[in-house]
Motif scaffolding. Structure first.
Motif, PDB file in Angstrom:
ATOM      1  N   VAL A  36      29.132  27.366  55.146  1.00  0.00           N
ATOM      2  CA  VAL A  36      29.438  26.661  54.037  1.00  0.00           C
ATOM      3  C   VAL A  36      28.444  26.663  52.950  1.00  0.00           C
ATOM      4  CG1 VAL A  36      29.897  24.320  53.281  1.00  0.00           C
ATOM      5  CG2 VAL A  36      31.279  25.427  55.101  1.00  0.00           C
ATOM      6  N   GLN A  37      26.954  26.512  53.738  1.00  0.00           N
ATOM      7  CA  GLN A  37      25.911  26.251  52.908  1.00  0.00           C
ATOM      8  C   GLN A  37      25.723  27.789  51.942  1.00  0.00           C
ATOM      9  OE1 GLN A  37      23.090  23.941  52.259  1.00  0.00           O
ATOM     10  NE2 GLN A  37      24.451  22.340  53.096  1.00  0.00           N
ATOM     11  N   ILE A  38      25.555  28.750  52.726  1.00  0.00           N
ATOM     12  CA  ILE A  38      25.593  30.140  52.048  1.00  0.00           C
ATOM     13  C   ILE A  38      26.654  30.484  50.996  1.00  0.00           C
ATOM     14  CG2 ILE A  38      25.563  32.541  52.594  1.00  0.00           C
ATOM     15  CD1 ILE A  38      23.189  30.971  53.355  1.00  0.00           C
ATOM     16  N   PHE A  39      28.002  30.106  51.298  1.00  0.00           N
ATOM     17  CA  PHE A  39      29.162  30.660  50.392  1.00  0.00           C
ATOM     18  C   PHE A  39      28.800  29.568  49.277  1.00  0.00           C
ATOM     19  CE2 PHE A  39      33.038  29.367  48.934  1.00  0.00           C
ATOM     20  CZ  PHE A  39      33.628  30.635  48.368  1.00  0.00           C
ATOM     21  N   PHE A  40      28.778  28.342  49.339  1.00  0.00           N
ATOM     22  CA  PHE A  40      28.734  27.720  48.319  1.00  0.00           C
ATOM     23  C   PHE A  40      27.357  27.687  47.365  1.00  0.00           C
ATOM     24  CE2 PHE A  40      32.257  25.431  50.196  1.00  0.00           C
ATOM     25  CZ  PHE A  40      33.234  25.201  49.005  1.00  0.00           C
ATOM     26  N   ARG A  41      26.312  28.096  48.113  1.00  0.00           N
ATOM     27  CA  ARG A  41      24.996  28.363  47.376  1.00  0.00           C
ATOM     28  C   ARG A  41      25.403  29.657  46.254  1.00  0.00           C
ATOM     29  NH1 ARG A  41      21.344  24.613  48.068  1.00  0.00           N
ATOM     30  NH2 ARG A  41      21.487  23.708  50.104  1.00  0.00           N
ATOM     31  N   ILE A  42      26.074  30.647  47.142  1.00  0.00           N
ATOM     32  CA  ILE A  42      26.233  31.819  46.242  1.00  0.00           C
ATOM     33  C   ILE A  42      27.242  31.561  45.057  1.00  0.00           C
ATOM     34  CG2 ILE A  42      27.434  34.211  46.526  1.00  0.00           C
ATOM     35  CD1 ILE A  42      26.278  34.404  49.411  1.00  0.00           C
ATOM     36  N   ALA A  43      28.280  30.790  45.382  1.00  0.00           N
ATOM     37  CA  ALA A  43      29.149  30.489  44.649  1.00  0.00           C
ATOM     38  C   ALA A  43      28.559  29.733  43.276  1.00  0.00           C
ATOM     39  CB  ALA A  43      30.497  29.730  44.907  1.00  0.00           C
ATOM     40  N   ALA A  44      27.875  28.604  43.700  1.00  0.00           N
ATOM     41  CA  ALA A  44      27.138  27.869  42.559  1.00  0.00           C
ATOM     42  C   ALA A  44      26.418  28.547  41.822  1.00  0.00           C
ATOM     43  CB  ALA A  44      26.330  26.699  43.075  1.00  0.00           C
ATOM     44  N   THR A  45      25.367  29.759  42.184  1.00  0.00           N
ATOM     45  CA  THR A  45      24.568  30.423  41.701  1.00  0.00           C
ATOM     46  C   THR A  45      25.427  31.551  40.669  1.00  0.00           C
ATOM     47  OG1 THR A  45      22.914  30.576  43.339  1.00  0.00           O
ATOM     48  CG2 THR A  45      22.763  32.391  41.794  1.00  0.00           C
ATOM     49  N   GLY A  46      26.431  32.047  41.142  1.00  0.00           N
ATOM     50  CA  GLY A  46      27.293  32.819  40.345  1.00  0.00           C
ATOM     51  C   GLY A  46      28.045  32.609  39.337  1.00  0.00           C
ATOM     52  N   THR A  47      28.638  31.299  39.532  1.00  0.00           N
ATOM     53  CA  THR A  47      29.264  30.424  38.486  1.00  0.00           C
ATOM     54  C   THR A  47      28.255  29.985  37.593  1.00  0.00           C
ATOM     55  OG1 THR A  47      29.622  28.447  39.758  1.00  0.00           O
ATOM     56  CG2 THR A  47      31.259  30.070  39.779  1.00  0.00           C
ATOM     57  N   ALA A  48      27.176  29.341  37.837  1.00  0.00           N
ATOM     58  CA  ALA A  48      26.116  28.953  36.640  1.00  0.00           C
ATOM     59  C   ALA A  48      25.611  30.267  36.081  1.00  0.00           C
ATOM     60  CB  ALA A  48      24.979  28.373  37.316  1.00  0.00           C
ATOM     61  N   LEU A  49      25.505  31.183  36.881  1.00  0.00           N
ATOM     62  CA  LEU A  49      25.063  32.430  35.946  1.00  0.00           C
ATOM     63  C   LEU A  49      26.012  32.988  34.916  1.00  0.00           C
ATOM     64  CD1 LEU A  49      22.671  34.755  35.558  1.00  0.00           C
ATOM     65  CD2 LEU A  49      23.931  36.005  37.219  1.00  0.00           C
ATOM     66  N   ALA A  50      27.363  32.979  35.590  1.00  0.00           N
ATOM     67  CA  ALA A  50      28.227  33.568  34.337  1.00  0.00           C
ATOM     68  C   ALA A  50      28.540  32.398  33.276  1.00  0.00           C
ATOM     69  CB  ALA A  50      29.498  33.461  35.195  1.00  0.00           C
ATOM     70  N   ALA A  51      28.302  31.138  33.543  1.00  0.00           N
ATOM     71  CA  ALA A  51      28.562  30.146  32.539  1.00  0.00           C
ATOM     72  C   ALA A  51      27.275  30.382  31.487  1.00  0.00           C
ATOM     73  CB  ALA A  51      28.481  28.721  32.977  1.00  0.00           C
ATOM     74  N   ALA A  52      26.115  30.609  32.075  1.00  0.00           N
ATOM     75  CA  ALA A  52      25.037  30.652  31.049  1.00  0.00           C
ATOM     76  C   ALA A  52      25.098  32.092  30.127  1.00  0.00           C
ATOM     77  CB  ALA A  52      23.452  30.741  31.704  1.00  0.00           C
ATOM     78  N   CYS A  53      25.383  33.177  30.832  1.00  0.00           N
ATOM     79  CA  CYS A  53      25.644  34.307  30.001  1.00  0.00           C
ATOM     80  C   CYS A  53      26.668  34.079  29.116  1.00  0.00           C
ATOM     81  CB  CYS A  53      26.004  35.600  31.138  1.00  0.00           C
ATOM     82  SG  CYS A  53      24.522  36.172  32.275  1.00  0.00           S
ATOM     83  N   VAL A  54      27.829  33.659  29.269  1.00  0.00           N
ATOM     84  CA  VAL A  54      28.862  33.596  28.437  1.00  0.00           C
ATOM     85  C   VAL A  54      28.435  32.601  27.293  1.00  0.00           C
ATOM     86  CG1 VAL A  54      31.237  32.627  28.027  1.00  0.00           C
ATOM     87  CG2 VAL A  54      30.755  34.066  30.152  1.00  0.00           C
ATOM     88  N   ILE A  55      27.787  31.540  27.439  1.00  0.00           N
ATOM     89  CA  ILE A  55      27.465  30.578  26.397  1.00  0.00           C
ATOM     90  C   ILE A  55      26.509  31.289  25.561  1.00  0.00           C
ATOM     91  CG2 ILE A  55      25.820  29.448  27.532  1.00  0.00           C
ATOM     92  CD1 ILE A  55      28.525  27.968  25.115  1.00  0.00           C
ATOM     93  N   PHE A  56      25.520  32.256  26.184  1.00  0.00           N
ATOM     94  CA  PHE A  56      24.303  32.694  25.578  1.00  0.00           C
ATOM     95  C   PHE A  56      24.818  33.719  24.427  1.00  0.00           C
ATOM     96  CE2 PHE A  56      21.239  31.509  29.028  1.00  0.00           C
ATOM     97  CZ  PHE A  56      20.364  30.639  27.978  1.00  0.00           C
ATOM     98  N   ASN A  57      26.037  34.182  24.906  1.00  0.00           N
ATOM     99  CA  ASN A  57      26.585  35.560  23.860  1.00  0.00           C
ATOM    100  C   ASN A  57      27.880  34.975  23.146  1.00  0.00           C
ATOM    101  OD1 ASN A  57      24.864  37.708  24.902  1.00  0.00           O
ATOM    102  ND2 ASN A  57      26.000  37.775  26.904  1.00  0.00           N
ATOM    103  N   ALA A  58      27.930  33.674  23.147  1.00  0.00           N
ATOM    104  CA  ALA A  58      29.098  33.071  22.176  1.00  0.00           C
ATOM    105  C   ALA A  58      28.313  33.068  20.906  1.00  0.00           C
ATOM    106  CB  ALA A  58      29.521  31.519  22.674  1.00  0.00           C
ATOM    107  N   LYS A  59      29.258  33.911  20.079  1.00  0.00           N
ATOM    108  CA  LYS A  59      28.856  33.959  18.688  1.00  0.00           C
ATOM    109  C   LYS A  59      29.831  34.740  17.879  1.00  0.00           C
ATOM    110  CE  LYS A  59      25.725  37.478  19.594  1.00  0.00           C
ATOM    111  NZ  LYS A  59      24.285  37.944  19.577  1.00  0.00           N
ATOM    112  N   GLN A  60      30.178  34.341  16.828  1.00  0.00           N
ATOM    113  CA  GLN A  60      31.313  34.820  15.922  1.00  0.00           C
ATOM    114  C   GLN A  60      30.987  34.517  14.325  1.00  0.00           C
ATOM    115  OE1 GLN A  60      35.277  33.225  16.809  1.00  0.00           O
ATOM    116  NE2 GLN A  60      36.233  34.760  15.246  1.00  0.00           N
TER     117      GLN A  60
END
Length: 178
Positions: free
Chosen positions: A23-47
């Protein structure tokens, strides 16, 4: 008879430890991946849109709340990935209650950071989507649809990261009591 119960208790404890470790491994990987994806998406949000011959830009960096949201996710991603490496290291040497307590503190701080960032982003996002007629703030999502969709996607990913960190906080707290 007593030795059979003792062996059975050790196997049960071992199974529980393996499940908690997974559980620790799975949720740490999930938290890392989703936080990274959220950061990448917001850093590239422009129009950029043209209205009556004038060009208007929307970027995450124009809002202090979105900047905080973006960097909170990036920081949480970095520290959660570091905690993943540490969990893997300590798994070979045995995880005890004091180590789980340290993970509890870490997970609690990371969850609080992501939660505060996502709440700030949600508040500004709601103003961008609906405006505020009492203060004279106009809604912008009817003009900057692509930008608002990216911000919404980033917020959803960050909420998922926060839930993963909440689960980690709960499991680390439970294991630190044993």
């Amino acid at each position: 008879m007593e030795t059979a119960k003792a062996v059975d208790g050790e196997n049960q404890c071992s199974k529980t430890d393996k499940i908690v470790f997974a559980v620790q491994i799975f949720f740490r990987i999930a938290a890392t991946g989703t936080a990274l994806a959220a950061a990448c998406v917001i850093f590239n949000a422009k129009q950029t849109v043209d209205v009556m011959g004038m060009s208007f830009d929307a970027k995450y960096s124009y809002s202090p709340a979105f900047k905080f949201f973006a960097f909170a996710n990036a920081i949480a991603c970095g520290f959660t990935s570091l905690s993943l490496v540490i969990v893997m290291f300590f798994s070979r040497h045995g995880l005890n209650a004091s180590i789980y307590f340290m993970f509890f503190l870490h997970d609690l701080v990371m969850m609080s950071l992501v939660l505060s960032g996502v709440v700030a982003g949600t508040a500004i996002g709601a103003v961008g989507r609906d405006g505020n007629s009492k203060t004279g703030w106009l809604k912008i999502c009817n003009r900057f649809e692509k930008y608002c969709n990216r911000v919404t996607t980033s917020l959803i990913l960050s909420y998922v990261a926060m839930i993963c960190l909440l689960v980690l906080t709960i499991t680390s707290a439970a294991k630190s009591r044993n």
